[in-house]
Design an enzyme around this catalytic site. Structure first.
Site, PDB file in Angstrom:
ATOM      1  N   SER A  71      14.834  21.914 -16.858  1.00 55.73           N
ATOM      2  CA  SER A  71      13.645  22.739 -17.065  1.00 55.73           C
ATOM      3  C   SER A  71      14.097  24.038 -17.718  1.00 55.73           C
ATOM      4  CB  SER A  71      12.995  23.034 -15.712  1.00 55.73           C
ATOM      5  OG  SER A  71      12.271  24.244 -15.763  1.00 55.73           O
ATOM      6  N   GLU A  73       9.471   8.899 -16.904  1.00 57.06           N
ATOM      7  CA  GLU A  73       8.078   9.324 -17.114  1.00 57.06           C
ATOM      8  C   GLU A  73       7.574   8.909 -18.490  1.00 57.06           C
ATOM      9  OE1 GLU A  73       7.443  13.542 -15.624  1.00 57.06           O
ATOM     10  OE2 GLU A  73       9.558  13.232 -15.228  1.00 57.06           O
ATOM     11  N   LYS A  97      16.298  22.163 -11.674  1.00 57.41           N
ATOM     12  CA  LYS A  97      15.620  20.893 -11.933  1.00 57.41           C
ATOM     13  C   LYS A  97      16.491  19.855 -12.627  1.00 57.41           C
ATOM     14  CE  LYS A  97      11.964  20.060 -11.042  1.00 57.41           C
ATOM     15  NZ  LYS A  97      10.656  20.321 -11.677  1.00 57.41           N
ATOM     16  N   HIS A 129       0.840  -1.223   0.000  1.00 56.55           N
ATOM     17  CA  HIS A 129       0.000   0.000   0.000  1.00 56.55           C
ATOM     18  C   HIS A 129       0.865   1.259   0.000  1.00 56.55           C
ATOM     19  CE1 HIS A 129      -3.287  -2.686   1.412  1.00 56.55           C
ATOM     20  NE2 HIS A 129      -2.318  -3.201   2.151  1.00 56.55           N
TER      21      HIS A 129
END
Ligand code: ARG
Length: 459
Positions: free
Chosen positions: A278, A291, A284, A157
């Protein structure tokens, strides 16, 4: 030019809008080498049964191989009037050989030709994906050496559950990828069946030998029912499903590492060569590769849905809808190939943030289950032990300490006979060592699995 598939029965050429609506050359050109293989095998068989002379068969083979070389050199113009790769190659052959070229299509139809070519293409593509899965498995197994002393929190979980060896984690992915490889091997059996020679729908009165072409093309068998196989795209569906499970596995792994890469977890460092920045936030370092692996899963599973919908409700046998199967499956294969190509070096290049992970292991009572089992092994019923340890966790939470930091008196409140020995199952190191069951994260179990995997993967 009008399509060669329009016989003398037509009294008008195809409307240009129809030609551009129905063409498939824009996407099936990538079947060219498989089409040529299939045609060479067919020509050899036609020679065997006396439809072609030996000279004609050789001329066809030689010319087809020249066409292949030309296509590979980029010397190939497409024309939507010729609809698909099969017609293009046949037209080039006829340009070169005239009537000899016109004999090649004897005893076959584009329906069985398309199916055969696609089966050959899928067979190669599956084999490539299998190799890429093997590479990724090797990357995971190779990590086990460097990470052999790292313990990670195991989650259920997404809440801390029990400690696990990092190697156990890596081998978990190997198992998933191994099932993907087994699915590929199983799917390949149904891909590798020859449909060549069933012709359009009912077979042919030409005395062809389907065993010859099947053998020449490396198929394991010959499909037995012309109606069935000319409409059969189970092998396409199955391949899309196999690719979908690979994508699902990769997306789970990617998601996990994306989480681990957050400042909140900070468990993993990804090589900067595999990260992106970025345009506005200078600090970043983003895990875009992971992704996109997660994101491409949508495309792959989408292809499976597309194929299911294309096939739903199709009557026997060939229907033009079937032409739509190729863009969907090509896209799924391309996405998976791209993901696997980048996943293997990323897995190899990432490094676990050992200090950060180690410092966090005291949180989350990862040793609570082994402590409970310690009581069980001393004779306390499981339900009772479960309850008792739960209340001890509440005490430790209250005091903001780990179980191993509680004084012996707290343990003796659960069982007056407990002594210092209880500390032997506390703390993640001890908890890990306490596991004994097959398949568990116990160090000797994991070591045996690493040995088995190395052998299996030829490492
Ligand atoms: N371009 C078509 C395809 O890829 C060829 C189908 C030929 N058969 C037919 N009956 N029109 O499926």
């Amino acid at each position: 030019m009008d399509s060669p598939s329009r016989s003398g029965v037509f009294d008008a050429a195809a409307d240009n809008r129809v030609a551009s609506f129905t063409e498939s050359i824009s996407f099936d050109a990538r079947l060219y080498s498989h089409d040529i293989l299939g045609s060479i095998a067919h020509a050899k068989m036609l020679q065997e049964i006396g439809i072609l002379t030996a000279d004609e068969a050789v001329a066809i083979e030689t010319t087809l191989l020249e066409i292949k070389t030309k296509i590979e050199a980029g010397d190939f113009q497409t024309n939507i009037a010729l609809e698909d790769i099969h017609m293009h190659i046949e037209a080039l052959l006829i340009d070169e050989l005239g009537d000899v070229g016109r004999k090649l299509h004897t005893g076959r139809s584009r329906n069985d030709q398309v199916s055969t070519d696609f089966r050959l293409w899928v067979r190669t593509a599956l084999d490539n994906v299998d190799q890429l899965l093997l590479n990724l498995q090797q990357s995971f197994v190779n990590r086990c050496h460097d990470d052999h002393d790292v313990i990670l929190p195991g989650y259920t979980h997404l809440q801390r559950a029990q400690p696990v060896l990092a190697s156990h984690y890596w081998l978990a992915y190997c198992e998933k990828l191994q099932r993907d490889r087994q699915r590929i091997a199983d799917c390949r059996k149904r891909v590798n069946v020859s449909s060549l020679g069933v012709a359009a729908v009912a077979g042919t009165s030409i005395p062809i030998n389907r065993d010859t072409t099947a053998e020449l093309l490396g198929f394991d068998g010959v499909a037995a029912n012309s109606l069935d196989v000319s409409s059969d795209r189970d092998f396409v569906l199955e391949s899309a499903f196999v690719l979908s499970t690979i994508a699902i596995h990769l997306s789970g792994w990617a998601e996990e590492w994306i989480l681990w890469k957050t400042a909140e977890f900070d468990f993993i460092d990804l090589p900067h060569e595999f990260c992106t920045g970025s345009s506005i936030m200078p600090q970043k370092i983003n895990p875009d590769v992971l992704e996109l692996i997660r994101g491409k899963t949508g495309r792959v599973v989408g292809s499976l849905q597309t194929l299911l919908m294309i096939l739903k409700g199709l009557p026997l046998a060939y229907n033009r809808d079937l032409q739509e199967d190729k863009p969907a499956l090509f896209d799924a294969f391309d996405a998976i190939t791209a993901c696997l190509n980048i996943a293997a070096p990323l897995v190899a290049g990432a490094s676990l943030n050992r200090e950060k992970i180690a410092a966090s292991l005291d949180k989350g009572f990862l040793d609570a289950t082994t402590l409970m089992e310690y009581l069980i092994l001393r004779g306390t019923p499981q339900r009772t032990a479960h309850h008792l340890i739960g209340s001890l966790v509440a005490v430790a939470t209250e005091q903001n300490v780990a179980l191993k930091d509680l004084p012996l008196e707290e343990f003796q409140k659960l069982d007056a006979d407990l002594d210092e020995d209880v500390y032997g199952v506390l703390g993640v190191q001890n908890a890990i060592a306490a596991f004994t069951s097959f398949g568990s994260t116990a160090p000797d179990q994991v070591a045996a699995q690493i040995t088995a995997w190395k052998e299996r993967l030829g490492l």
